[in-house]
Design a protein around this motif. Structure first.
Motif, PDB file in Angstrom:
ATOM      1  N   THR A 130       0.819  -1.288  -0.033  1.00  0.00           N
ATOM      2  CA  THR A 130      -0.003   0.113  -0.027  1.00  0.00           C
ATOM      3  C   THR A 130       1.040   1.540  -0.141  1.00  0.00           C
ATOM      4  OG1 THR A 130       0.104   0.299   2.551  1.00  0.00           O
ATOM      5  CG2 THR A 130      -1.706  -1.180   1.180  1.00  0.00           C
ATOM      6  N   LEU A 131       0.142   2.337  -0.445  1.00  0.00           N
ATOM      7  CA  LEU A 131       1.108   3.597  -0.460  1.00  0.00           C
ATOM      8  C   LEU A 131       1.559   4.042   0.906  1.00  0.00           C
ATOM      9  CD1 LEU A 131       1.883   5.940  -2.201  1.00  0.00           C
ATOM     10  CD2 LEU A 131      -0.276   6.997  -1.615  1.00  0.00           C
ATOM     11  N   ALA A 132       0.762   3.492   2.033  1.00  0.00           N
ATOM     12  CA  ALA A 132       0.854   4.009   3.285  1.00  0.00           C
ATOM     13  C   ALA A 132       2.261   3.098   3.833  1.00  0.00           C
ATOM     14  CB  ALA A 132      -0.216   3.686   4.378  1.00  0.00           C
ATOM     15  N   ASP A 133       2.632   2.000   3.502  1.00  0.00           N
ATOM     16  CA  ASP A 133       3.640   1.215   3.899  1.00  0.00           C
ATOM     17  C   ASP A 133       4.882   1.485   3.088  1.00  0.00           C
ATOM     18  OD1 ASP A 133       2.347   0.065   5.857  1.00  0.00           O
ATOM     19  OD2 ASP A 133       1.848  -1.848   4.858  1.00  0.00           O
ATOM     20  N   THR A 134       4.805   2.382   2.048  1.00  0.00           N
ATOM     21  CA  THR A 134       5.887   2.546   1.076  1.00  0.00           C
ATOM     22  C   THR A 134       7.046   3.114   2.077  1.00  0.00           C
ATOM     23  OG1 THR A 134       4.536   2.721  -0.867  1.00  0.00           O
ATOM     24  CG2 THR A 134       6.671   3.883  -0.697  1.00  0.00           C
ATOM     25  N   SER A 135       6.841   4.095   2.769  1.00  0.00           N
ATOM     26  CA  SER A 135       7.906   4.579   3.620  1.00  0.00           C
ATOM     27  C   SER A 135       8.612   3.742   4.424  1.00  0.00           C
ATOM     28  CB  SER A 135       7.358   5.757   4.692  1.00  0.00           C
ATOM     29  OG  SER A 135       7.202   7.037   3.754  1.00  0.00           O
ATOM     30  N   LYS A 136       8.111   2.742   5.072  1.00  0.00           N
ATOM     31  CA  LYS A 136       8.267   1.647   6.008  1.00  0.00           C
ATOM     32  C   LYS A 136       9.541   0.873   4.774  1.00  0.00           C
ATOM     33  CE  LYS A 136       6.029  -1.719   6.674  1.00  0.00           C
ATOM     34  NZ  LYS A 136       4.739  -2.754   7.321  1.00  0.00           N
ATOM     35  N   TYR A 137       9.110   0.497   3.707  1.00  0.00           N
ATOM     36  CA  TYR A 137       9.987  -0.397   2.776  1.00  0.00           C
ATOM     37  C   TYR A 137      11.217   0.674   2.453  1.00  0.00           C
ATOM     38  CZ  TYR A 137       7.006  -4.440   2.776  1.00  0.00           C
ATOM     39  OH  TYR A 137       6.515  -5.446   3.093  1.00  0.00           O
ATOM     40  N   LEU A 138      11.132   1.927   1.927  1.00  0.00           N
ATOM     41  CA  LEU A 138      12.107   2.709   1.325  1.00  0.00           C
ATOM     42  C   LEU A 138      13.039   2.874   2.498  1.00  0.00           C
ATOM     43  CD1 LEU A 138      10.103   5.296  -0.700  1.00  0.00           C
ATOM     44  CD2 LEU A 138      11.324   3.307  -1.373  1.00  0.00           C
ATOM     45  N   GLN A 139      12.494   2.963   3.725  1.00  0.00           N
ATOM     46  CA  GLN A 139      13.614   3.273   4.768  1.00  0.00           C
ATOM     47  C   GLN A 139      14.375   2.002   4.968  1.00  0.00           C
ATOM     48  OE1 GLN A 139      14.382   5.810   6.888  1.00  0.00           O
ATOM     49  NE2 GLN A 139      13.098   7.254   5.834  1.00  0.00           N
ATOM     50  N   LEU A 205       6.464   7.773  -6.808  1.00  0.00           N
ATOM     51  CA  LEU A 205       7.641   7.166  -6.312  1.00  0.00           C
ATOM     52  C   LEU A 205       8.728   8.349  -5.966  1.00  0.00           C
ATOM     53  CD1 LEU A 205       9.426   4.709  -5.515  1.00  0.00           C
ATOM     54  CD2 LEU A 205       9.992   4.707  -8.003  1.00  0.00           C
ATOM     55  N   GLN A 206       8.846   9.155  -7.104  1.00  0.00           N
ATOM     56  CA  GLN A 206       9.679  10.291  -6.646  1.00  0.00           C
ATOM     57  C   GLN A 206       9.492  11.097  -5.307  1.00  0.00           C
ATOM     58  OE1 GLN A 206       9.888  13.677  -9.539  1.00  0.00           O
ATOM     59  NE2 GLN A 206      12.053  13.388  -9.621  1.00  0.00           N
ATOM     60  N   ASN A 207       8.362  11.501  -5.179  1.00  0.00           N
ATOM     61  CA  ASN A 207       7.707  12.156  -4.100  1.00  0.00           C
ATOM     62  C   ASN A 207       8.111  11.330  -2.699  1.00  0.00           C
ATOM     63  OD1 ASN A 207       7.187  14.387  -5.352  1.00  0.00           O
ATOM     64  ND2 ASN A 207       4.863  13.617  -5.515  1.00  0.00           N
ATOM     65  N   ALA A 208       7.780  10.137  -2.660  1.00  0.00           N
ATOM     66  CA  ALA A 208       8.304   9.017  -1.462  1.00  0.00           C
ATOM     67  C   ALA A 208       9.275   8.959  -1.417  1.00  0.00           C
ATOM     68  CB  ALA A 208       7.206   7.655  -1.827  1.00  0.00           C
ATOM     69  N   ALA A 209      10.413   8.745  -2.093  1.00  0.00           N
ATOM     70  CA  ALA A 209      11.723   8.837  -2.197  1.00  0.00           C
ATOM     71  C   ALA A 209      12.212  10.039  -1.527  1.00  0.00           C
ATOM     72  CB  ALA A 209      12.399   8.569  -3.497  1.00  0.00           C
ATOM     73  N   HIS A 210      12.019  11.161  -1.961  1.00  0.00           N
ATOM     74  CA  HIS A 210      12.447  12.532  -1.276  1.00  0.00           C
ATOM     75  C   HIS A 210      12.006  12.707  -0.052  1.00  0.00           C
ATOM     76  CE1 HIS A 210      12.819  14.424  -5.674  1.00  0.00           C
ATOM     77  NE2 HIS A 210      13.741  13.532  -5.486  1.00  0.00           N
ATOM     78  N   ALA A 211      10.709  12.137   0.306  1.00  0.00           N
ATOM     79  CA  ALA A 211      10.560  12.125   1.709  1.00  0.00           C
ATOM     80  C   ALA A 211      11.071  11.410   2.797  1.00  0.00           C
ATOM     81  CB  ALA A 211       8.829  11.627   1.803  1.00  0.00           C
ATOM     82  N   ASN A 212      11.866  10.344   2.329  1.00  0.00           N
ATOM     83  CA  ASN A 212      12.722   9.205   2.975  1.00  0.00           C
ATOM     84  C   ASN A 212      14.017   9.414   2.664  1.00  0.00           C
ATOM     85  OD1 ASN A 212      10.823   7.134   4.570  1.00  0.00           O
ATOM     86  ND2 ASN A 212       9.716   7.731   2.407  1.00  0.00           N
ATOM     87  N   GLY A 213      14.508  10.704   2.104  1.00  0.00           N
ATOM     88  CA  GLY A 213      15.694  10.924   2.177  1.00  0.00           C
ATOM     89  C   GLY A 213      16.700  10.405   1.143  1.00  0.00           C
ATOM     90  N   LEU A 214      15.960   9.972   0.004  1.00  0.00           N
ATOM     91  CA  LEU A 214      16.463   9.264  -1.125  1.00  0.00           C
ATOM     92  C   LEU A 214      16.257  10.222  -2.423  1.00  0.00           C
ATOM     93  CD1 LEU A 214      15.273   5.757  -0.560  1.00  0.00           C
ATOM     94  CD2 LEU A 214      17.680   6.323  -0.648  1.00  0.00           C
ATOM     95  N   GLU A 215      17.458  10.259  -3.282  1.00  0.00           N
ATOM     96  CA  GLU A 215      17.187  10.925  -4.496  1.00  0.00           C
ATOM     97  C   GLU A 215      16.527   9.694  -5.468  1.00  0.00           C
ATOM     98  OE1 GLU A 215      18.053  13.989  -5.555  1.00  0.00           O
ATOM     99  OE2 GLU A 215      18.370  14.300  -3.605  1.00  0.00           O
ATOM    100  N   CYS A 216      15.740  10.271  -6.340  1.00  0.00           N
ATOM    101  CA  CYS A 216      14.940   9.279  -7.356  1.00  0.00           C
ATOM    102  C   CYS A 216      15.530   9.924  -8.726  1.00  0.00           C
ATOM    103  CB  CYS A 216      13.833   9.408  -7.021  1.00  0.00           C
ATOM    104  SG  CYS A 216      12.517   8.223  -8.086  1.00  0.00           S
ATOM    105  N   GLU A 217      15.666   8.857  -9.731  1.00  0.00           N
ATOM    106  CA  GLU A 217      15.985   9.232 -11.215  1.00  0.00           C
ATOM    107  C   GLU A 217      15.361   8.416 -12.123  1.00  0.00           C
ATOM    108  OE1 GLU A 217      20.169   8.265 -13.423  1.00  0.00           O
ATOM    109  OE2 GLU A 217      20.580   9.997 -11.946  1.00  0.00           O
ATOM    110  N   LEU A 218      14.700   9.059 -13.034  1.00  0.00           N
ATOM    111  CA  LEU A 218      13.882   7.987 -13.935  1.00  0.00           C
ATOM    112  C   LEU A 218      15.177   7.462 -15.049  1.00  0.00           C
ATOM    113  CD1 LEU A 218      11.335   6.968 -15.247  1.00  0.00           C
ATOM    114  CD2 LEU A 218      11.169   9.063 -16.471  1.00  0.00           C
ATOM    115  N   VAL A 219      15.180   6.213 -15.320  1.00  0.00           N
ATOM    116  CA  VAL A 219      16.356   5.687 -15.809  1.00  0.00           C
ATOM    117  C   VAL A 219      15.748   5.577 -17.557  1.00  0.00           C
ATOM    118  CG1 VAL A 219      17.770   3.696 -16.321  1.00  0.00           C
ATOM    119  CG2 VAL A 219      17.236   4.463 -13.735  1.00  0.00           C
ATOM    120  N   ILE A 220      14.433   4.821 -17.503  1.00  0.00           N
ATOM    121  CA  ILE A 220      14.017   4.332 -18.792  1.00  0.00           C
ATOM    122  C   ILE A 220      12.495   4.083 -18.762  1.00  0.00           C
ATOM    123  CG2 ILE A 220      14.646   2.097 -18.513  1.00  0.00           C
ATOM    124  CD1 ILE A 220      15.250   1.675 -21.637  1.00  0.00           C
TER     125      ILE A 220
END
Length: 232
Positions: A130-139, A205-220
């Motif tokens: 779920t979207l709510a659990d995304t931060s837990k996994y990204l951390q 995904l990009q917003n969630a990454a930034h909220a968890n201190g990660l950079e996010c780049e679209l590769v392809i």
């Protein structure tokens, strides 16, 4: 968990009368999936997966490894790869195929190890649920990275699966995020318990990454609203 997905993989590996898997979601009808597809060689993989494997470096963790096709390819290229999956049957098939380092393990249970590349492919955001659990996994993913490490993850924007209004807007559910699906898998007359599975559009995904201190780049980007992203 009946581990039907893993059973199909193991049946194919051991030539034990494998059949197609049947998958169904809350927004789509039942669809047959060939298990053989999970055993594809590098030259049969979509360009997103090929690109991810080309970018892989250093010590690698393959999350949700399934039949182990990505791990096998990287292992043959000389990389140190650890393949994990929550399916005991899938891990057994990986071992029979020759994947050296395999563990029946949930990503959230991985401890005391760091990696240079973490792979989450074939809709890698799915395991977030779920979207709510995304931060837990990204951390968790962030905590497993070596300095200068990378997370290579793919997903799809499934907005196209919803009806479009005359003004060009899509008729998505008012409650919750439209990429939150529930999946049901059936195999050889048995049905697995329904489970949540998350598709994330790139901006979310990009917003969630930034909220968890990660950079996010679209590769392809692929042909069917899918994409590969790099988090670091």
């Amino acid at each position: 968990m009946k581990d039907l997905f893993g059973q199909a993989i193991l049946d194919f590996q051991t030539n034990n009368a494998p059949e197609d898997l049947v998958t169904e979601t809350n927004i789509s009808d039942a669809d047959d999936m060939s298990v053989e597809y999970l055993f594809r060689a590098y030259n049969e993989m979509p360009k997103l997966e090929k690109k991810a494997l080309q970018l892989a470096k250093g010590k690698i963790l393959d999350v949700g490894c399934g039949a182990g096709s990505h791990s096998l390819y990287l292992q043959e290229k000389g990389f140190d790869v650890t393949a994990i999956d929550i399916s005991p049957n899938a891990i057994k098939a990986c071992q029979l195929r020759g994947v050296k380092n395999t563990i029946v393990q949930n990503l959230l249970e991985v401890t005391n190890e760091k990696f240079d590349t973490i792979l989450l492919l074939m809709n890698g955001t799915g395991i977030f649920g779920t979207l709510a659990d995304t931060s837990k996994y990204l951390q968790k993913l962030k905590s497993l990275l070596n300095p200068n490490g990378q997370i290579l993850i793919d997903s799809s924007d499934i907005i196209y699966m919803f009806d479009e209004d005359e003004d060009g807007s899509f008729l998505v559910p008012a409650n919750g995020y439209y990429g939150e699906l529930t999946f049901t898998v059936s195999y050889k007359g048995q049905t697995e318990e329904t489970f949540p599975w998350l598709y994330l559009d790139y901006n979310t995904l990009q917003n969630a990454a930034h909220a968890n201190g990660l950079e996010c780049e679209l590769v392809i980007e692929g042909k069917h609203y899918d994409y590969l992203a790099k988090l670091f």
